[in-house]
Scaffold this active site. Structure first.
Site, PDB file in Angstrom:
ATOM      1  N   SER A 472      -5.779  -5.855  13.382  1.00 46.28           N
ATOM      2  CA  SER A 472      -6.169  -4.691  12.607  1.00 46.28           C
ATOM      3  C   SER A 472      -6.583  -3.518  13.490  1.00 46.28           C
ATOM      4  O   SER A 472      -5.748  -2.899  14.132  1.00 46.28           O
ATOM      5  CB  SER A 472      -7.288  -5.084  11.632  1.00 46.28           C
ATOM      6  OG  SER A 472      -7.420  -4.125  10.621  1.00 46.28           O
ATOM      7  N   ASP A 483       1.878   3.668  22.759  1.00 44.68           N
ATOM      8  CA  ASP A 483       2.762   4.767  22.366  1.00 44.68           C
ATOM      9  C   ASP A 483       2.558   5.998  23.244  1.00 44.68           C
ATOM     10  O   ASP A 483       3.525   6.691  23.596  1.00 44.68           O
ATOM     11  CB  ASP A 483       2.535   5.122  20.894  1.00 44.68           C
ATOM     12  CG  ASP A 483       3.121   4.087  19.947  1.00 44.68           C
ATOM     13  OD1 ASP A 483       3.982   3.300  20.402  1.00 44.68           O
ATOM     14  OD2 ASP A 483       2.724   4.054  18.771  1.00 44.68           O
ATOM     15  N   LYS A 497      -1.633  -7.842  11.701  1.00 43.38           N
ATOM     16  CA  LYS A 497      -2.144  -7.399  10.397  1.00 43.38           C
ATOM     17  C   LYS A 497      -2.160  -5.876  10.362  1.00 43.38           C
ATOM     18  O   LYS A 497      -3.001  -5.238  10.984  1.00 43.38           O
ATOM     19  CB  LYS A 497      -3.541  -7.933  10.120  1.00 43.38           C
ATOM     20  CG  LYS A 497      -4.041  -7.533   8.732  1.00 43.38           C
ATOM     21  CD  LYS A 497      -5.423  -8.048   8.450  1.00 43.38           C
ATOM     22  CE  LYS A 497      -5.830  -7.683   7.012  1.00 43.38           C
ATOM     23  NZ  LYS A 497      -5.964  -6.234   6.819  1.00 43.38           N
TER      24      LYS A 497
END
Length: 708
Positions: A472, A483, A497
């Site tokens: 999470s 990224d 998740k």
């Protein structure tokens, strides 16, 4: 909408229940429920219609209630009742099959009798098996006979008839007897223990109420849609409320039920079990005792709620747990863990730092972040110094900078998530500005969450260490770092998740749902519904859902966790992709990871202790995936001795690496060393992560060329 609370924790609630072990004032005494009371009520019908309304209106996954879903509901319901296929006969299943495509209509019209009829058959089958198992204890067993017992029947067909099931139960009882015999128990004590265990199978089943049956059936429906959607009955709602509080009392562990065993799903950071250090995720709790000398009750086959009730207790009281280690298999030894119940303190969950000194003179800072926390109560009171992950980490970074670190590792292993706002603030410590995560709701609307605080606390070389239990909010942070190419991600693929849940109070919602067929007269507590309302997406457009964050450098330990996380859950939302957000890749140079990966692989291959650790993991993984076990006493004894020898060998290697003398040959595995010879945890994965970061700091060598 009133009656809704946001739920952004990492790991899912595993059904039929996964409860945080906390304090309660008394143990409820449940009486045997007469068969005539096992009928659906008007309240159950009303709750059913409210749940269907909430899911149809707010759930992220648009799944029609049709024949296909009806079929999955039946499979889920049978699995929740008899997942190991130990009770129902093939003839029972044939009777149920004629109703396979009727559960959608039954739910749409709130007609629940069919689910109750199936349960009544199950209840009688459990009583029959309990009586038969107790009868088997009256005859001797031949442990010199070489035969195998298939303890895991989940992938097999249902027993063709009573004779086939009798034979399987004969082997089950024989196996239970042999396990206690190998543990040193006397025959009379074994018979007494097992007689109580098998009697408990029937007792716990005949104590199930109509509310219990309703919750089990409704969750067969909700989990057929998506695994994080779950109904909590009034009793389960109380347990869920306890699990979400910041100041908690108990041992600090989340449990789930797996066939007849109570399994530790997660040890809560900062809790008594975590500070004790002996209870581990995936350990099986097979016995519970009170205080230092109380009777150790065998809890194999108990309902999860009843085991939780035993472990609960007031602060400063003692609970003793008999535990079967996660890597020991059914043939392994057990150990007794004594834990003093206490509060889970926020300061124990706080981020902590360390510095690793490398052989080449490098200094790598490490910040261990167990959870993304924030003291919301202190913040609401206006306190300027309230604790939070980002605030604490900012100060830690300043301290580490003063100690001239060469690089920094953020350790998120075991971090199951927490506050979304803290995940955003935390990420902002390492990037100047920009988007961090995207969220898409059930209507398809996309919201982009940005760094809330322009500026940067640390701009140096960075590694993020993750594992299969990083979930999470941890995946939001590590995905953003990857990224932006702000640092290197190291470890195991994360949990996967990538969804958001709301907690809906059905007592509030029922006032706005038009149910003209049913009376609006209040008839008790309706419970809660946890429902999935949105999905997270990385700024690059891909989701963390299902696949998780894939590290740039994958540790070899990842080979033993392929059946873990979201990927192991039935009906989990698949990976998806949306349009990328607009962001600028970090200007800090990022080395080609192929060079780093080659150095890492060569180092691991030549690291004797790491290779021994991997061999131990491989053996544990193999034991954990077995479905059969020998009932030959001599063979089981040999397997037990081999397991102990493997564990002793690994412990000796760890002591040797720390410069400690070897333990005596007759030392027990859980013997504590002398005070002056304290063994320290040897975190080989963290040490290797530090070496990887050090490699990233070392410029690649270049071969000169003369050119044309």
């Amino acid at each position: 909408m009133q009656g809704i609370r946001l739920f952004l924790s990492g790991l899912p609630v595993f059904l039929p229940a996964a409860l945080l072990i906390l304090h309660t004032t008394a143990h409820a005494v449940v009486q045997t429920v007469p068969l005539e009371q096992l009928v659906p009520t008007k309240k159950h019908a009303r709750v059913t219609e409210i749940i269907l309304h909430v899911i149809d209106t707010y759930h992220y996954k648009n799944r029609p209630l049709d024949d296909a879903l009806s079929s999955q509901i039946l499979d889920n319901y049978l699995d929740s009742l008899d997942g190991n296929k130990s009770y129902f006969l093939r003839s029972d299943i044939a009777r149920f099959e004629q109703h396979r495509y009727q559960f959608d209509e039954a739910l749409l019209h709130a007609r629940l009798q069919l689910a109750f009829d199936i349960f009544k058959v199950y209840r009688q089958r459990v009583i029959d098996r309990s009586d038969y198992a107790r009868h088997l204890l009256k005859q001797p067993f031949d442990f010199s006979q070489d035969e195998d017992y298939q303890f895991d029947r989940r992938e097999t067909d249902w027993a063709a008839d009573k004779t086939v099931l009798d034979e399987w139960w004969r082997k089950r009882v024989k196996n239970d007897f042999l396990g206690l015999k190998l543990a040193g128990k006397e025959d009379a004590d074994i018979i007494s223990t097992l007689d109580k265990r098998y009697a408990r199978l029937a007792d716990s089943t005949v104590q199930l109420t109509a509310d219990d049956i309703f919750q089990t059936f409704i969750n067969a429906y909700t989990t057929a849609i998506e695994p994080h959607t779950a109904y909590f009955s009034p009793r389960s709602s109380e347990n869920f409320d306890i699990s979400m509080r910041l100041s908690l009392e108990g041992i600090g562990a989340v449990l789930r039920s797996d066939n007849d065993y109570t399994v530790v799903q997660k040890v809560i950071p900062g809790g008594p079990a975590d500070l004790n250090g002996q209870l581990q995720s995936e350990d099986k709790i097979i016995g519970v005792g009170q205080e230092a000398a109380g009777e150790m009750l065998d809890v194999i086959g108990w309902r999860l709620d009843d085991v939780v009730d035993l472990i609960r207790g007031p602060k400063d009281s003692i609970v003793r747990l008999e535990v079967m280690a996660k890597d020991s298999g059914l043939e392994g030894p057990t150990r007794i863990i004594q834990i003093t119940r206490d509060e889970i303190k926020l300061e124990e969950q706080a981020a902590k730092s360390d510095i690793l000194e490398l052989e080449n003179g490098g200094r790598i800072g490490v910040i261990d972040v167990p959870t993304f926390y924030s003291d919301f109560a202190a913040q609401a009171r206006g306190e300027k110094t309230f604790k939070s992950t980002s605030r604490d980490t900012r100060q830690i970074i300043a301290d580490l900078k003063q100690q001239n670190i060469d690089g920094l590792i953020i350790d998120l292993r075991g971090n199951g998530g927490g506050s979304l706002s803290e995940a955003l603030e935390f990420t902002g410590l390492f990037i100047e500005k920009g988007p961090i995560v995207q969220t898409r709701d059930a209507a398809g609307r996309i919201d982009v969450n940005h760094d809330p605080d322009p500026g940067i606390a640390y701009g140096g070389p960075l590694a993020v260490l993750v594992d299969r239990n990083s979930a999470s909010a941890s995946e939001i942070f590590s995905g953003a770092i990857q990224d932006y190419k702000r640092g290197i991600i190291v470890g195991e693929p994360t949990f996967g998740k990538g969804t958001v849940q709301n907690i809906v109070d059905l007592n509030t919602v029922q006032n706005i749902v038009d149910l003209s067929r049913l009376s609006r007269q209040p008839d008790g507590d309706y419970g809660r519904l946890k429902t999935t309302i949105a999905q997270f997406f990385r700024i690059s457009g891909g989701s963390n859902q299902f696949t998780g964050v894939i590290p740039d450098i994958i540790m070899p330990t990842a080979a033993y966790g392929d059946e873990h996380g979201e990927r192991a859950l039935d009906h989990a939302l698949p990976w998806a992709q949306i349009k990328p957000a607009r962001y600028l890749i970090a200007s800090a140079p990022v080395d080609s990871f192929s060079r780093i990966k080659k150095r890492h692989e060569a180092r691991i291959e030549n690291h004797a202790l790491f290779q021994q650790l991997l061999a131990d993991l491989a053996n544990s993984y193999q034991r954990g995936n077995r479905k059969t076990i020998s009932l030959l006493k001599s063979k089981r004894q040999q397997e037990r001795e081999t397991l102990l020898a493997e564990k002793h060998r690994l412990r000796k290697a760890f002591r040797r690496a720390q410069g400690l003398p070897p333990l005596p040959e007759d030392a027990e595995l859980d013997d504590k060393p002398a005070e002056q010879e304290q063994e320290k945890p040897l975190d080989l994965v963290l040490q290797e992560a530090a070496q990887i970061l050090a490699d990233l700091l070392t410029p690649p060598s270049h071969t000169a060329s003369t050119g044309p």
